[in-house]
Design an enzyme around this catalytic site. Structure first.
Site, PDB file in Angstrom:
ATOM      1  N   GLN A  18       0.803  -1.223   0.000  1.00  6.13           N
ATOM      2  CA  GLN A  18       0.000   0.000   0.000  1.00  6.13           C
ATOM      3  C   GLN A  18       0.840   1.278   0.000  1.00  6.13           C
ATOM      4  O   GLN A  18       0.421   2.289  -0.567  1.00  6.13           O
ATOM      5  CB  GLN A  18      -0.951  -0.010   1.203  1.00  6.13           C
ATOM      6  CG  GLN A  18      -2.078  -1.012   1.058  1.00  6.13           C
ATOM      7  CD  GLN A  18      -3.066  -0.956   2.199  1.00  6.13           C
ATOM      8  OE1 GLN A  18      -2.761  -0.450   3.281  1.00  6.13           O
ATOM      9  NE2 GLN A  18      -4.261  -1.470   1.971  1.00  6.13           N
ATOM     10  N   ILE A  32      10.586   4.413  -5.321  1.00  7.86           N
ATOM     11  CA  ILE A  32       9.905   3.182  -5.724  1.00  7.86           C
ATOM     12  C   ILE A  32      10.899   2.179  -6.309  1.00  7.86           C
ATOM     13  O   ILE A  32      10.838   0.978  -6.030  1.00  7.86           O
ATOM     14  CB  ILE A  32       8.778   3.495  -6.726  1.00  7.86           C
ATOM     15  CG1 ILE A  32       7.623   4.218  -5.999  1.00  7.86           C
ATOM     16  CG2 ILE A  32       8.267   2.223  -7.406  1.00  7.86           C
ATOM     17  CD1 ILE A  32       6.576   4.805  -6.926  1.00  7.86           C
ATOM     18  N   GLU A  80      13.102  29.836 -17.385  1.00  7.19           N
ATOM     19  CA  GLU A  80      11.840  30.550 -17.645  1.00  7.19           C
ATOM     20  C   GLU A  80      11.269  31.151 -16.360  1.00  7.19           C
ATOM     21  O   GLU A  80      10.070  31.341 -16.225  1.00  7.19           O
ATOM     22  CB  GLU A  80      10.813  29.636 -18.321  1.00  7.19           C
ATOM     23  CG  GLU A  80      10.676  29.864 -19.814  1.00  7.19           C
ATOM     24  CD  GLU A  80      11.788  29.147 -20.589  1.00  7.19           C
ATOM     25  OE1 GLU A  80      12.843  28.840 -19.992  1.00  7.19           O
ATOM     26  OE2 GLU A  80      11.604  28.905 -21.792  1.00  7.19           O
TER      27      GLU A  80
END
Length: 386
Positions: free
Chosen positions: A283, A341, A367
């Site tokens: 989970q 992960i 930018e």
């Protein structure tokens, strides 16, 4: 004017296949060589990618902002260095000319920009001038050439200029007259082959290998007065309009990179097993994927909604800054979760995750930094509220 849906869908599919079949297999090679292969550049030219935002009369595809953002999202599914190859031609390197150029200037330059025959760069940042862009020190002094024609002599140094190593034309912001601040800044088209123009060695960067940045040095460069964009003192306004548009494009690329990272994480989590089952069934892994997906969807919605507003000629200064702020910060978080992960594999070059982790860090800087976007958002929010 938008392309008809069938034509645009065909373009999008072509870009998608180009990214999947041609660009992604070359990512490690580009990282190692710090260069984009010539045959890939030629394919980009043939596809019209250098002219996405330029009018059809000048040989471009004349995409709407929504269409351009959708293409940019697809291009974000590979290393951002590929997009940078033509990114300045599509955005900051050409849009000053598109927005403020005379018909003669546009006719002279835009067809070659759209075809990719010449590369453009946008030269605003200086060694000690970054976010305070109204304080540029590069000077443009009125003069006469030997034939008595009106010229400006430009002197100064511009720093971290994307594609400077291969650019043929620079949009340069320089100070004219004695007026301090933004009102004293003017914009000029400066061809690379003018005497006094020189380019520094490309910088060694953290990421986005293959996309070079370097100094532009201007040593008493004689620029014809006909190469000025707009009137004297309009350069800062032109630069801000260019950056507003560029921020939206960059935000779209961020969305694309986030989508790529999420797809890679899902595939890896389905295969990698720990404690007797795929880590996708744990989970806490699911939570990181869920958070990443939610943020990426929110960024996509904000980018496309803002692009549609721009296409409708609405003022999107605030929204463009918000899109760039949210999307660039979002993709940083997604990249960080992707490394987590993947675990140890995420830190190893062979998997490519650490490369994208480094690549996306730049999005929070160029930018306009995230902090500059926050200032713009706050200023525009209070202005509208008042």
């Amino acid at each position: 004017m938008a392309l008809d849906s069938e034509t645009f869908d065909a373009l999008l599919d072509t870009v998608r296949r180009f990214v999947r079949d041609r660009l992604r297999p070359l990512e490690a090679e580009v990282e190692a060589a710090d260069a984009i292969p010539d045959d890939i550049v030629a394919e980009m030219k043939a596809m019209g990618l250098f002219g996405l935002s330029i009018a059809e009369e000048h040989g471009g595809l004349a995409l709407t902002m929504v269409e351009e953002c959708r293409v940019a999202i697809e291009l974000g599914h590979t290393t951002p260095a590929f997009r940078s190859t033509f990114g300045t031609n599509v955005g900051i390197g050409s849009q000053g000319l598109v927005m403020a150029g005379t018909p003669a200037q546009q006719t002279e330059w835009l067809p070659r920009i759209a075809s990719g025959d010449i590369i453009t760069s946008f030269a605003l940042t200086e060694p000690d001038i970054g976010s305070d862009s109204g304080a540029v020190k590069t000077r443009a002094v009125r003069a006469k050439d030997e034939a008595g024609a009106d010229i400006y002599r430009l002197s100064g140094t511009k720093r971290y200029i994307t594609n400077a190593d291969k650019a043929d034309l620079f949009t340069v912001m320089a100070r004219t007259g004695d007026e301090a601040g933004a009102r004293g800044v003017s914009a000029f088209l400066v061809p690379r082959d003018l005497p006094g123009v020189s380019i520094g060695e490309p910088e060694k960067k953290m990421g986005q290998k293959g996309a070079k940045v370097a100094d532009l040095n201007l040593d008493d460069v004689p620029v014809p007065a006909a190469n000025r964009l707009g009137a004297e003192g309009e350069g800062f306004r032109i630069a801000m309009r260019v950056l507003d548009r560029g921020r939206l494009h960059i935000a779209a690329v961020c969305v694309g990179v986030a989508e790529r990272l999420i797809a890679d994480c899902v595939a890896y989590a389905a295969e990698r097993r720990q404690f007797g089952k795929p880590i996708a069934e744990h989970q806490l892994i699911q939570a990181m994927i869920a958070d990443s997906k939610t943020e990426a969807l929110a960024a996509r919605a904000l980018v496309l909604e803002t692009a549609a507003a721009k296409d409708a000629s609405r003022d999107v200064v605030l929204e463009s800054a918000a899109a760039k702020l949210f999307a660039s910060e979002m993709v940083g978080r997604v990249a960080d979760r992707a490394v987590q992960i993947y675990g140890g594999a995420g830190y190893i070059a062979d998997y490519g995750i650490e490369r994208l982790y480094r690549d996306v860090r730049l999005f929070r800087i160029y930018e306009g930094t995230s902090q500059i976007q926050q200032l713009i958002i706050a200023r525009e929010t209070m202005k509208r509220g008042g």
